[in-house]
Design a protein around this motif. Structure first.
Motif, mmCIF file in Angstrom:
data_model
loop_
_atom_site.group_PDB
_atom_site.id
_atom_site.type_symbol
_atom_site.label_atom_id
_atom_site.label_comp_id
_atom_site.label_asym_id
_atom_site.label_seq_id
_atom_site.Cartn_x
_atom_site.Cartn_y
_atom_site.Cartn_z
ATOM 1 N N GLU A 1 0.822 -1.201 0.000
ATOM 2 C CA GLU A 1 0.000 0.000 0.000
ATOM 3 C C GLU A 1 0.856 1.252 0.000
ATOM 4 O O GLU A 1 0.571 2.215 -0.692
ATOM 5 C CB GLU A 1 -0.907 0.006 1.231
ATOM 6 C CG GLU A 1 -2.006 -1.032 1.185
ATOM 7 C CD GLU A 1 -2.776 -1.040 2.481
ATOM 8 O OE1 GLU A 1 -4.013 -0.941 2.421
ATOM 9 O OE2 GLU A 1 -2.148 -1.158 3.532
ATOM 10 N N VAL A 2 1.914 1.264 0.803
ATOM 11 C CA VAL A 2 2.820 2.401 0.850
ATOM 12 C C VAL A 2 4.236 1.895 0.672
ATOM 13 O O VAL A 2 4.804 1.293 1.579
ATOM 14 C CB VAL A 2 2.710 3.159 2.185
ATOM 15 C CG1 VAL A 2 3.692 4.316 2.201
ATOM 16 C CG2 VAL A 2 1.298 3.679 2.373
ATOM 17 N N PRO A 3 4.840 2.111 -0.515
ATOM 18 C CA PRO A 3 6.187 1.606 -0.749
ATOM 19 C C PRO A 3 7.154 2.168 0.267
ATOM 20 O O PRO A 3 7.165 3.371 0.529
ATOM 21 C CB PRO A 3 6.508 2.120 -2.167
ATOM 22 C CG PRO A 3 5.175 2.382 -2.788
ATOM 23 C CD PRO A 3 4.288 2.807 -1.652
ATOM 24 N N SER A 4 7.962 1.306 0.877
ATOM 25 C CA SER A 4 8.939 1.722 1.871
ATOM 26 C C SER A 4 9.976 2.629 1.247
ATOM 27 O O SER A 4 10.441 2.409 0.135
ATOM 28 C CB SER A 4 9.639 0.495 2.452
ATOM 29 O OG SER A 4 10.800 0.873 3.132
ATOM 30 N N ARG A 5 10.375 3.671 1.992
ATOM 31 C CA ARG A 5 11.429 4.536 1.499
ATOM 32 C C ARG A 5 12.788 3.862 1.547
ATOM 33 O O ARG A 5 13.778 4.402 1.078
ATOM 34 C CB ARG A 5 11.452 5.825 2.305
ATOM 35 C CG ARG A 5 10.302 6.730 1.988
ATOM 36 C CD ARG A 5 10.490 8.055 2.626
ATOM 37 N NE ARG A 5 9.487 8.986 2.196
ATOM 38 C CZ ARG A 5 9.472 10.264 2.525
ATOM 39 N NH1 ARG A 5 10.425 10.744 3.283
ATOM 40 N NH2 ARG A 5 8.521 11.066 2.103
ATOM 41 N N ALA B 1 18.817 21.141 3.506
ATOM 42 C CA ALA B 1 19.367 20.801 2.193
ATOM 43 C C ALA B 1 20.712 20.121 2.397
ATOM 44 O O ALA B 1 21.311 20.212 3.475
ATOM 45 C CB ALA B 1 19.528 22.040 1.320
ATOM 46 N N ARG B 2 21.187 19.451 1.342
ATOM 47 C CA ARG B 2 22.522 18.842 1.374
ATOM 48 C C ARG B 2 23.479 19.660 0.512
ATOM 49 O O ARG B 2 23.064 20.241 -0.493
ATOM 50 C CB ARG B 2 22.487 17.410 0.828
ATOM 51 C CG ARG B 2 21.823 16.386 1.733
ATOM 52 C CD ARG B 2 22.024 14.990 1.142
ATOM 53 N NE ARG B 2 21.389 13.959 1.956
ATOM 54 C CZ ARG B 2 20.134 13.550 1.810
ATOM 55 N NH1 ARG B 2 19.366 14.113 0.887
ATOM 56 N NH2 ARG B 2 19.640 12.600 2.576
ATOM 57 N N PRO B 3 24.771 19.655 0.859
ATOM 58 C CA PRO B 3 25.737 20.411 0.060
ATOM 59 C C PRO B 3 26.323 19.591 -1.085
ATOM 60 O O PRO B 3 27.382 19.943 -1.607
ATOM 61 C CB PRO B 3 26.809 20.782 1.089
ATOM 62 C CG PRO B 3 26.797 19.626 2.038
ATOM 63 C CD PRO B 3 25.364 19.188 2.132
ATOM 64 N N GLY C 1 23.499 4.894 -1.517
ATOM 65 C CA GLY C 1 22.479 4.197 -0.732
ATOM 66 C C GLY C 1 21.230 5.028 -0.538
ATOM 67 O O GLY C 1 20.965 6.003 -1.244
ATOM 68 N N ASP C 2 20.453 4.653 0.452
ATOM 69 C CA ASP C 2 19.188 5.300 0.758
ATOM 70 C C ASP C 2 19.428 6.723 1.259
ATOM 71 O O ASP C 2 20.187 6.925 2.210
ATOM 72 C CB ASP C 2 18.466 4.482 1.833
ATOM 73 C CG ASP C 2 17.040 4.940 2.084
ATOM 74 O OD1 ASP C 2 16.736 6.128 1.826
ATOM 75 O OD2 ASP C 2 16.231 4.117 2.538
ATOM 76 N N PRO C 3 18.793 7.734 0.635
ATOM 77 C CA PRO C 3 18.988 9.114 1.115
ATOM 78 C C PRO C 3 18.638 9.304 2.586
ATOM 79 O O PRO C 3 19.215 10.173 3.248
ATOM 80 C CB PRO C 3 18.039 9.915 0.226
ATOM 81 C CG PRO C 3 17.891 9.113 -1.014
ATOM 82 C CD PRO C 3 17.956 7.677 -0.574
ATOM 83 N N LEU C 4 17.712 8.504 3.113
ATOM 84 C CA LEU C 4 17.341 8.645 4.515
ATOM 85 C C LEU C 4 18.465 8.244 5.461
ATOM 86 O O LEU C 4 18.449 8.582 6.635
ATOM 87 C CB LEU C 4 16.091 7.815 4.823
ATOM 88 C CG LEU C 4 14.780 8.398 4.291
ATOM 89 C CD1 LEU C 4 13.631 7.434 4.553
ATOM 90 C CD2 LEU C 4 14.488 9.749 4.925
ATOM 91 N N HIS C 5 19.453 7.503 4.948
ATOM 92 C CA HIS C 5 20.584 7.106 5.775
ATOM 93 C C HIS C 5 21.766 8.051 5.625
ATOM 94 O O HIS C 5 22.775 7.890 6.319
ATOM 95 C CB HIS C 5 21.012 5.677 5.429
ATOM 96 C CG HIS C 5 19.958 4.662 5.756
ATOM 97 N ND1 HIS C 5 19.948 3.403 5.202
ATOM 98 C CD2 HIS C 5 18.868 4.731 6.552
ATOM 99 C CE1 HIS C 5 18.899 2.728 5.661
ATOM 100 N NE2 HIS C 5 18.239 3.526 6.481
ATOM 101 N N ASP C 6 21.660 9.019 4.745
ATOM 102 C CA ASP C 6 22.704 10.026 4.599
ATOM 103 C C ASP C 6 22.422 11.131 5.616
ATOM 104 O O ASP C 6 21.354 11.753 5.586
ATOM 105 C CB ASP C 6 22.685 10.588 3.176
ATOM 106 C CG ASP C 6 23.777 11.618 2.958
ATOM 107 O OD1 ASP C 6 24.709 11.331 2.203
ATOM 108 O OD2 ASP C 6 23.686 12.717 3.544
ATOM 109 N N PRO C 7 23.361 11.398 6.522
ATOM 110 C CA PRO C 7 23.055 12.290 7.658
ATOM 111 C C PRO C 7 23.112 13.769 7.345
ATOM 112 O O PRO C 7 22.730 14.583 8.182
ATOM 113 C CB PRO C 7 24.141 11.928 8.672
ATOM 114 C CG PRO C 7 25.317 11.569 7.806
ATOM 115 C CD PRO C 7 24.721 10.836 6.625
#
Length: 345
Positions: free
Chosen positions: A5-9, A306-308, A314-320
């Motif tokens: 139903e909701v694809p995991s990020r 924002a990111r520089p 990998g997964d953007p959610l794991h990029d700090p």
């Protein structure tokens, strides 16, 4: 709710990420430099930032931390002072059961003489069953006193939901949030409801927006992270769209301040994003914003992350490295906001 139903990020981003497709036009950065009297990034490795200026003149800051495991607060007499202000952990995730994973996007609000934090969390045994939760503090200073868990904020469907933002208009309090609507082929749309109190929705819950334009559907079909500012006889609602990489950007909904905000027809959606990545200034994926004012109490300030850099492994959610940033913005002759582009560091 199933992952179908909701694809995991956490899944691999679907389709091309359209590198460079959403970037500000060359030259736009020069006009934006005057918008940047503040040090940027304001706070490193703090995403989904929310800054509120209280009636006592103090600024209060909260945001998602890279570990997604706690809620933090900072306070300062000045916006710039938030960079070096002491950071206090006011709540930590549970180790089992509810509120144990994905502690996302806290927002701090003063309502009826109490402080409330709205945030997203998931249970330990189902980390994508993300819902909206609320904390309450009766102390006059949110950095003191105790924070009480007031439970889940219930919406019409028990589905993936997050990014609650509350505001008042013409004597009524509203909540806008992001949620997956059963039966729709998207991740999240934006929904609006009146509130009976800081913990309860009342009356109908209407859909304001669903991802329909190409720029809202890159990687994931997302509308989320709404924020409201009222100026020039209108109610402006920004939101963020697409995956949390360089394609992340801000859209805009607009309503006449005299209209019925609970009528979807009152809202007009801008067909193009209003704040996007900038190759020239080297800032990518701007979004999940909030609004505050400068120390003069009049100048509007955009708060966002924002990111520089563009490329992520990998997964953007794991990029700090989604950093909190702030910049002044102005208003066009037609009364609409002019956010410019993300300023240089």
């Amino acid at each position: 709710m199933s992952q179908a139903e909701v694809p995991s990020r956490r899944t691999v981003l679907r389709g091309a990420l359209a590198a460079g497709a959403l970037t500000a036009a060359p030259g736009a950065a020069h006009a934006a430099e005057s918008r940047a009297p503040y040090r940027n990034p304001l706070v490193e490795q703090r995403a989904d930032p929310h800054i509120t200026r209280h009636t006592d003149g103090r600024y209060y800051f909260t945001a998602s931390v890279p570990e997604y495991d706690r809620i933090i607060l900072r306070s300062s007499r000045t916006l710039g002072g938030l960079s070096t202000a002491a950071e206090t952990v006011i709540w930590t995730r549970h180790t089992t059961g509810d509120m144990a994973a994905h502690i996302w996007a806290p927002e701090l609000h003063r309502i009826g003489g109490k402080w409330y934090i709205y945030f997203a969390a998931a249970p330990a045994d189902d980390i994508w069953k993300i819902r909206i939760w609320v904390l309450e503090n009766q102390d006059s200073d949110p950095l003191r006193g105790s924070w009480t868990e007031r439970g889940q904020l219930t919406t019409a469907w028990d589905t993936f939901s997050l990014d609650a933002h509350t505001f008042t208009h013409r004597g009524d309090r509203y909540l806008v949030w992001a949620q997956h609507e059963p039966g729709l082929d998207n991740n999240t749309g934006l929904f609006l409801s009146r509130m009976a109190g800081p913990l309860t929705l009342t009356g109908p819950q209407i859909r304001l927006s669903t991802p329909e334009y190409d720029w809202e559907r890159v990687g994931f079909k997302v509308n989320e992270g709404a924020a409201v500012i009222k100026r020039n006889g209108r109610v402006f609602m920004t939101y963020s769209a697409s995956a949390t990489d360089a394609n992340y950007c801000m859209g805009l909904l607009t309503a006449d301040a005299r209209s019925d905000l609970m009528d979807p027809a009152s809202w007009a959606k801008s067909p193009e994003p209003v704040f996007v990545s900038s190759e020239e200034t080297g800032q990518y994926g701007p979004g999940h914003n909030s609004f505050t004012v400068a120390e003069d109490g009049r100048t509007d300030v955009l708060v966002y992350h924002a990111r520089p850099y563009r490329d992520i492994t990998g997964d953007p959610l794991h990029d700090p490295n989604r950093h909190t940033r702030v910049q002044r913005f102005g208003w066009r002759p037609d009364g609409t906001p002019d956010f410019g582009v993300p300023v240089r560091s």
